[in-house]
Design a protein around this motif. Structure first.
Motif, short mmCIF file in Angstrom:
data_model
loop_
_atom_site.label_atom_id
_atom_site.label_comp_id
_atom_site.label_asym_id
_atom_site.label_seq_id
_atom_site.Cartn_x
_atom_site.Cartn_y
_atom_site.Cartn_z
N GLY A 139 0.82 -1.22 0.00
CA GLY A 139 0.00 0.00 0.00
C GLY A 139 0.84 1.26 0.00
N THR A 140 1.98 1.21 0.68
CA THR A 140 2.83 2.40 0.72
C THR A 140 3.48 2.63 -0.64
OG1 THR A 140 3.35 1.70 2.96
CG2 THR A 140 4.63 3.52 2.09
N ASN A 144 -1.30 6.49 -5.71
CA ASN A 144 -2.75 6.40 -5.47
C ASN A 144 -3.62 6.51 -6.72
OD1 ASN A 144 -2.55 9.13 -5.69
ND2 ASN A 144 -3.32 9.60 -3.64
N ALA A 191 -2.33 5.10 1.48
CA ALA A 191 -0.90 5.38 1.68
C ALA A 191 -0.64 5.74 3.14
CB ALA A 191 -0.45 6.49 0.76
N TYR A 192 -1.52 6.57 3.73
CA TYR A 192 -1.32 6.99 5.12
C TYR A 192 -1.54 5.85 6.08
CZ TYR A 192 -1.31 11.26 2.75
OH TYR A 192 -0.98 12.22 1.85
N CYS A 194 -1.15 2.73 5.55
CA CYS A 194 -0.07 1.75 5.54
C CYS A 194 1.17 2.29 6.25
CB CYS A 194 0.25 1.34 4.11
SG CYS A 194 -1.15 0.49 3.36
N ASN A 195 1.48 3.56 5.97
CA ASN A 195 2.59 4.20 6.64
C ASN A 195 2.42 4.19 8.15
OD1 ASN A 195 4.91 5.27 5.68
ND2 ASN A 195 3.86 6.89 4.52
N SER A 246 1.94 14.99 7.64
CA SER A 246 1.27 14.49 6.43
C SER A 246 0.06 15.32 6.02
CB SER A 246 0.88 13.02 6.61
OG SER A 246 0.24 12.85 7.83
N GLY A 253 -2.42 14.46 -2.19
CA GLY A 253 -3.12 13.26 -2.60
C GLY A 253 -4.56 13.56 -2.99
#
Lengths: 314, 520
Positions: A139-140, A144, A191-192, A194-195, A246, A253
């Motif tokens: 995911g990271t 996107n 993305a967030y 997963c991070n 972020s 994003g």
């Protein structure tokens, strides 16, 4: 706290001045002529020159900037070059969509990240942990826009359970509205999520190995209390600081997500305005976004103090 | 970025050649067979729409997508049929005076604007003056200003255009953006807001525009063409991403998607729920352009060498997946001013090498080539790079932002680049603005007194036969001078749900929808 607020506001004002001045400086050096873009290939030279004069674009850049700043000081954000709409009104009409998308995504990301991170940390090196690690790495790494297309193909084209794109006003059709927000929210949050999940896992593992957790367990506290109160509270701090960082990335994003899912938010407006060299709107968005990012960061700092009693602001 | 323009029914009736007539019949035939069924009333048509709309005020419209809406909300003074001929619309008939300097229009009676006010000769006069007033800065002024001296009202249903000189392309222009009639009352009342809430006489009434999301229109019950339109509502849904647009046609979320890339066509043809429609004759052409008044391309032999070295068939087969046709000149085949005997420059590497030596570059040369930074144009440029390498001409590719591409050309920052134009209903439409030394879109510095003279002469003649011969000569001369290297007549596609009936292209690529209906 007041000193802190003042310091933040000053930093914010400086950032806005710097960014808007930069845009003005870039506008003639790099960007194309907004008047030619606005009038297209069929207008005669006379009309082009007249419009340029009327918009004040024939003046030196610093004069244009001073003029824009002067009007702003009087509360006049100007009008869009392209649509003639008042800038503030145009942004205000888009803001709810973008805010909703941002908050939904943030919410989903934080909740799921905590759940996945804790789950993985409680059973390190188990199959669950490995599975979560692989998924979050995936995911990271995925951009996107690609995730968005995959989600659309799966949920809209093959399963036909969710709409491909577009938005439905909340008041007209709350259920339809929610359905339309699912894919964009998932796209933006992945993305967030997963991070964050990876971070939560690492911090939880760290916390679970500390002396105070061992002490807590030795005292005979229930494992759930050890986890949720002692370990989690300490591992959540870095999560907060990552969130603060972020916020601006979230906006980046959102631009891509809004474009693919055709959500009429600030992101699309910004892209369009940059492409159309609609400087009043670009400047307006920069101010709004800068203020927004500063304000959220400030709130997160306060949250930091609440979570960690050691943090005090002088 | 493509513009379009039109031609005249009177001219068509007077002298449409066998060629044009054939094209017209070819276009009309499928439409006739479909129209034999009885149209069903009602339903909502949803179109996957390309974003970019800034205003729905046709007198300020620049973006192509805006005209999708304008042609439903408004009528033009005269119209265009599917064969690109000028036909009656708000003007039911017209006469040109003997000296060609006065055109008298008889207007339809009983036509209402959506705000309830009457359409009449005063409204036409007001609209023309709105465009012509330099204070209003309408981008539609350029085609009218050189021609119109005054517009006068003879009686409430008769309006007279006094011209500065005989000007045959006027009628076609009045079927396009300069000919849209907006409600004077609403435009005066709404001022700058009119572009957000347009009011016209068209088959559909404006309901709502949620920017970057959708435009909703509904059937105008008092529409003057009895029995039309068939649809209850039309919704334009903004879908910026082409992949998502196609997905939405396949899932049935929208009924029609236009601007479909050729590479997607084979996949779509396999879907039984969808119909793919290809526009014929080709409405657009692609080309290369350069500054012919600056080195190195102020060298005709060099320009000819490059034109000869390009293999247009390969471009069609590789990039357009075999759709479209190699271009001979700036006139698409099937239009009445297209010369069937004309072959264009063609592809001949030996001749190209000879020309290159003649131009003073026996060992080849390198030049900077500016390309819009989109996958489609980059791919084409890479192919051209490979083709030109065969005669030792090297391209240094410089990508630019598509939004800036044209303003950089106007500012003379770009010398050599690619371009694309859409056909208009009158030959003067494109040929004058691109190739006359005074044309407002002449960005190559091209100036040939012979071409200027032919174009001026042709614009003043109303008789099609004589005009056509002049345009035949103009096309040959222009192609030989090579201000542009014409590459391909491109194919355009629309994909639609099977229930969409009576779809028809007008060669300006803008769907009209007043004859379209949905099968229940």
């Amino acid at each position: 706290v007041w000193v802190l607020i003042l310091r933040r506001v000053a930093a914010m004002a400086f950032s806005i001045l710097f960014l808007t001045a930069l845009i003005f400086a870039l506008m003639q050096a790099v960007f194309g002529d907004p008047v030619v873009i606005m009038l297209g290939r069929d207008a005669d030279a006379d009309t082009v020159a007249r419009l340029r004069r009327d918009l004040g674009l024939d003046r030196p850049v610093h004069v244009q900037y001073a003029d824009w700043l002067g009007r702003l000081a009087h509360g006049d954000w100007g009008r869009s070059f392209r649509t003639g709409q008042p800038v503030l009104g145009a942004i205000a009409a888009r803001l709810p969509v973008s805010l909703e998308l941002a908050f939904l995504s943030l919410f989903v990301a934080v909740v799921l990240a905590l759940a996945l991170g804790i789950l993985a940390a409680v059973r390190p090196r188990s199959a669950v942990d490995a599975g979560i690690s692989v998924l979050t790495a995936f995911g990271t790494a995925m951009p996107n826009f690609w995730i968005a297309i995959l989600l659309i193909l799966l949920f809209a084209l093959h399963l036909r359970v969710l709409p491909s794109s577009g938005s439905v006003p909340l008041l007209d059709d709350p259920w339809g509205h929610l359905r339309a927000m699912v894919l964009p929210t998932v796209t933006l949050s992945i993305a967030y999520l997963c991070n964050l999940a990876r971070l939560v896992r690492a911090k939880m593992l760290e916390a679970l190995a500390t002396d105070y957790v061992r002490t807590a367990r030795a005292k005979g506290l229930r494992e759930s209390r050890v986890l949720w109160v002692h370990a989690l509270r300490n591992s959540v701090l870095p999560v907060l600081s990552i969130l603060a960082v972020s916020m601006s990335r979230l906006f980046g994003g959102a631009v891509v997500t809004e474009t693919i899912f055709a959500l009429p938010g600030v992101g699309i407006l910004l892209v369009d305005s940059i492409l159309g060299r609609d400087f009043p709107v670009v400047q307006g968005i920069i101010i709004v976004v800068t203020v927004g990012v500063f304000a959220t960061n400030f709130l997160i700092e306060i949250a930091y103090a609440v979570v960690d009693p050691r943090v005090r602001y002088q | 970025m493509n513009r379009t323009r039109r031609s005249s029914r009177i001219r068509a009736a007077r002298g449409l050649g066998a060629l044009g007539l054939t094209a017209l019949l070819a276009l009309a035939l499928p439409a006739v067979s479909v129209e034999a069924q009885t149209p069903a009333r009602g339903g909502t048509l949803r179109i996957g729409w390309i974003p970019a709309a800034k205003t729905l005020d046709p007198h300020y419209s620049v973006e192509f997508s805006e005209r999708y809406v304008c042609y439903l909300v408004f009528n033009t003074l005269v119209g265009l049929d599917r064969g690109f001929n000028v036909v009656p619309e708000l003007a039911r008939a017209w006469q040109v005076s003997q000296d060609g300097k006065r055109v008298t229009f008889q207007l339809q009676r009983g036509v209402k604007f959506h705000d309830g006010t009457d359409f009449n000769a005063e409204a036409v006069k007001w609209n023309m003056e709105r465009i012509l007033d330099p204070q209003n800065k309408s981008p539609q002024r350029a085609p009218l200003e050189p021609a119109i001296a005054a517009v006068t009202v003879a009686d409430p249903h008769t309006v007279v255009f006094e011209l500065k000189k005989p000007f045959a392309p006027l009628l076609a222009a009045l079927a396009e953006r300069p000919g849209f009639i907006v409600s004077p009352a609403a435009a005066k009342q709404l001022g700058q807001e009119f572009g957000q809430r347009p009011v016209g006489t068209g088959p559909f009434r404006f309901v709502e525009w949620v920017r970057d999301s959708q435009v909703t229109l509904e059937r105008f019950a008092d529409y003057w063409e009895k029995g039309k339109p068939h649809l209850d509502r039309v919704i334009y849904r903004v879908v910026p991403d082409p992949t998502v647009r196609l997905t939405m046609v396949r899932t049935g979320e929208v009924d029609i998607a236009t601007d479909v890339d050729a590479k997607d066509i084979p996949g779509l043809r396999g879907d039984a729920n969808l119909v793919v429609s290809e526009m014929k004759p080709a409405a657009r052409w692609t080309a290369l352009q350069w500054r012919v008044d600056e080195p190195p391309f102020n060298n005709k032999a060099l320009r000819q060498a490059i034109a000869l070295a390009i293999d247009r068939n390969e471009i069609r087969d590789v990039l357009l997946r075999g759709f479209g046709e190699p271009a001979r000149g700036p006139v698409s085949p099937g239009l009445w001013w297209s010369d069937p005997a004309f072959r264009g420059i063609g592809h001949d590497l030996d001749a190209a090498r000879k020309k290159l030596a003649e131009a003073g570059y026996p060992n080849g040369f390198r030049a900077r080539f500016v390309v819009e930074n989109t996958p489609q144009w980059i791919r084409q440029t890479e192919l051209l790079q490979a083709q030109l390498q065969k005669i030792n001409v090297g391209l240094d590719i410089e990508p630019v932002n598509p939004a800036d591409a044209y303003s950089r050309i106007v500012a003379k920052k770009t010398n050599w680049t690619h371009t694309r134009w859409a056909q208009r209903a009158d030959p003067n439409g494109l040929l004058y603005i691109l190739f006359h030394s005074k044309g407002h879109a002449n960005t190559t510095g091209y100036s040939n007194p012979k071409v200027d003279e032919i174009l001026d002469q042709a614009a003043a003649i109303y008789e099609v036969q004589r005009r056509r011969d002049l345009y035949y000569t103009a096309e040959r001369t222009i192609t030989e001078d090579v201000p542009y290297v014409f590459l391909n007549y491109t194919a355009e596609f629309a994909v639609m749900n099977r229930k969409v009936q009576n779809w028809g292209w007008v060669p300006d690529l803008i769907p009209r929808f007043r004859d379209l209906w949905l099968e229940k």
